[in-house]
Write a protein that holds these residues in place. Structure first.
Motif, PDB file in Angstrom:
ATOM      1  N   LYS A 157      39.969  45.262  47.187  1.00  0.00           N
ATOM      2  CA  LYS A 157      40.334  45.066  45.782  1.00  0.00           C
ATOM      3  C   LYS A 157      39.595  43.870  45.184  1.00  0.00           C
ATOM      4  O   LYS A 157      39.160  43.922  44.017  1.00  0.00           O
ATOM      5  CB  LYS A 157      41.850  44.892  45.643  1.00  0.00           C
ATOM      6  CG  LYS A 157      42.622  46.198  45.800  1.00  0.00           C
ATOM      7  CD  LYS A 157      44.109  45.992  45.557  1.00  0.00           C
ATOM      8  CE  LYS A 157      44.846  47.339  45.586  1.00  0.00           C
ATOM      9  NZ  LYS A 157      46.301  47.184  45.336  1.00  0.00           N
ATOM     10  N   TYR A 170      35.378  51.679  47.309  1.00  0.00           N
ATOM     11  CA  TYR A 170      36.406  52.592  46.817  1.00  0.00           C
ATOM     12  C   TYR A 170      36.871  53.494  47.960  1.00  0.00           C
ATOM     13  O   TYR A 170      38.071  53.753  48.112  1.00  0.00           O
ATOM     14  CB  TYR A 170      35.866  53.437  45.663  1.00  0.00           C
ATOM     15  CG  TYR A 170      35.651  52.682  44.376  1.00  0.00           C
ATOM     16  CD1 TYR A 170      36.604  52.708  43.360  1.00  0.00           C
ATOM     17  CD2 TYR A 170      34.499  51.937  44.158  1.00  0.00           C
ATOM     18  CE1 TYR A 170      36.407  52.019  42.157  1.00  0.00           C
ATOM     19  CE2 TYR A 170      34.284  51.243  42.970  1.00  0.00           C
ATOM     20  CZ  TYR A 170      35.242  51.288  41.980  1.00  0.00           C
ATOM     21  OH  TYR A 170      35.044  50.601  40.796  1.00  0.00           O
ATOM     22  N   VAL A 189      42.533  55.762  43.406  1.00  0.00           N
ATOM     23  CA  VAL A 189      41.306  54.987  43.637  1.00  0.00           C
ATOM     24  C   VAL A 189      40.105  55.919  43.643  1.00  0.00           C
ATOM     25  O   VAL A 189      39.053  55.621  43.050  1.00  0.00           O
ATOM     26  CB  VAL A 189      41.391  54.205  44.968  1.00  0.00           C
ATOM     27  CG1 VAL A 189      40.028  53.613  45.340  1.00  0.00           C
ATOM     28  CG2 VAL A 189      42.438  53.108  44.880  1.00  0.00           C
TER      29      VAL A 189
END
Length: 287
Positions: A157, A170, A189
């Protein structure tokens, strides 16, 4: 008489102490000479000679920082990584906050799946002046391989927030979230990644797997098919699609699954157990 004897004993002890100190001084001088000689051999590329010299010196001074470090470095130059790592680890135990030693641990520990050691070495580098940000990618990777999904999520993140174009993270983030049982968040995501980077067979397949975990088989089928539309050569995706087709109360889908199993039978690993699945499905379909 007692006084004379006492003086004799005292003189003897002083002489012994002096000889001991001289001996230690000579050894220290010898170790210093050997260290310098070993450094010259290392710098000139004669790594075998360097190893032999540093080993000889280490017998005299087994806890010396430079000898442990440069012996590890010499073995590393020879591509003898087991020995190199052994000496770097010995040095790390004795010299916990040494930056050069910790730098080598960060590089070599993952080769031996010692991810915790690599993570601890990074902590030392940060403690001694480095910005943690430069290690975020390594920390995300090491924590993931060390099965610490909470910390993997944290660093993925951070990476994405700092640089939204970091495409690989990701996928890392979605996998970690899935392993934590956060399947919807994991898919979200991936949807963000698809919106930013465009269609991806891997992203679609991972979304499909999340839908299986959420017991939404029709959506899983939809996304496996999307994945195969991009990468029709992915045999694992074909087999996963076939598996969920067999779970649906639809003869046409079961027949499609049987066809997929037979088509990819030769290329499918035994772990998928097609030897037992195909006959069972044929019996169910009356074939």
């Amino acid at each position: 008489m007692r006084y004379t004897t006492a003086r004799y004993i005292t003189s003897t002890l002083l002489l012994a102490g002096l000889l001991f100190m001289i001996g230690c001084g000579e050894k220290a001088a010898d170790v210093g000479k050997l260290t310098a000689e070993g450094r010259r051999a290392l710098d000139s590329g004669d790594f075998n000679k360097a190893v032999n010299i540093f080993k000889k010196a280490l017998r005299e001074k087994p806890s010396d920082r430079d000898l442990l470090y440069y012996l590890g470095l010499s073995f590393k130059k020879l591509d003898i990584y087991d020995s190199a790592y052994t000496y770097f680890r010995r040095a790390k135990i004795l010299y916990v906050h040494d930056r050069e030693i910790n730098r080598e641990i960060i590089e070599m520990a993952p080769m031996y799946e010692d991810y915790e050691d690599a993570i601890n070495a990074i902590a030392v580098m940060v403690l001694t002046g480095d910005n943690e940000k430069m290690y975020w990618p390594k920390l995300a990777d090491f924590h993931y391989r060390n099965m610490n999904m909470y910390m993997t999520v944290k660093y993925c993140k951070l990476i994405i927030a700092d640089d939204p174009e970091s495409k690989d993270y990701y996928l890392y983030l979605s996998r970690a979230l899935s392993q934590m049982g956060k399947f919807e968040e994991s898919s979200n995501v991936l949807f963000d990644a698809l919106e930013r980077f465009g269609p991806s067979s891997e992203a679609y397949a991972n979304i499909a797997v999340n839908y299986i975990s959420l017991n939404n088989i029709p959506k899983a089928e939809e996304f496996f098919r999307k994945s195969l539309a991009i990468n029709p050569k992915s045999i694992p995706t074909w087999i996963n699609l076939a598996n969920i087709l067999t779970e649906q109360d639809d003869r046409a889908k079961k027949e499609e699954a049987l066809g997929i199993f037979k088509q990819y039978y030769e290329q499918t690993p035994p772990a998928y157990k097609l030897d037992s699945i195909i006959p069972a499905l044929e019996a169910e379909l009356g074939e």
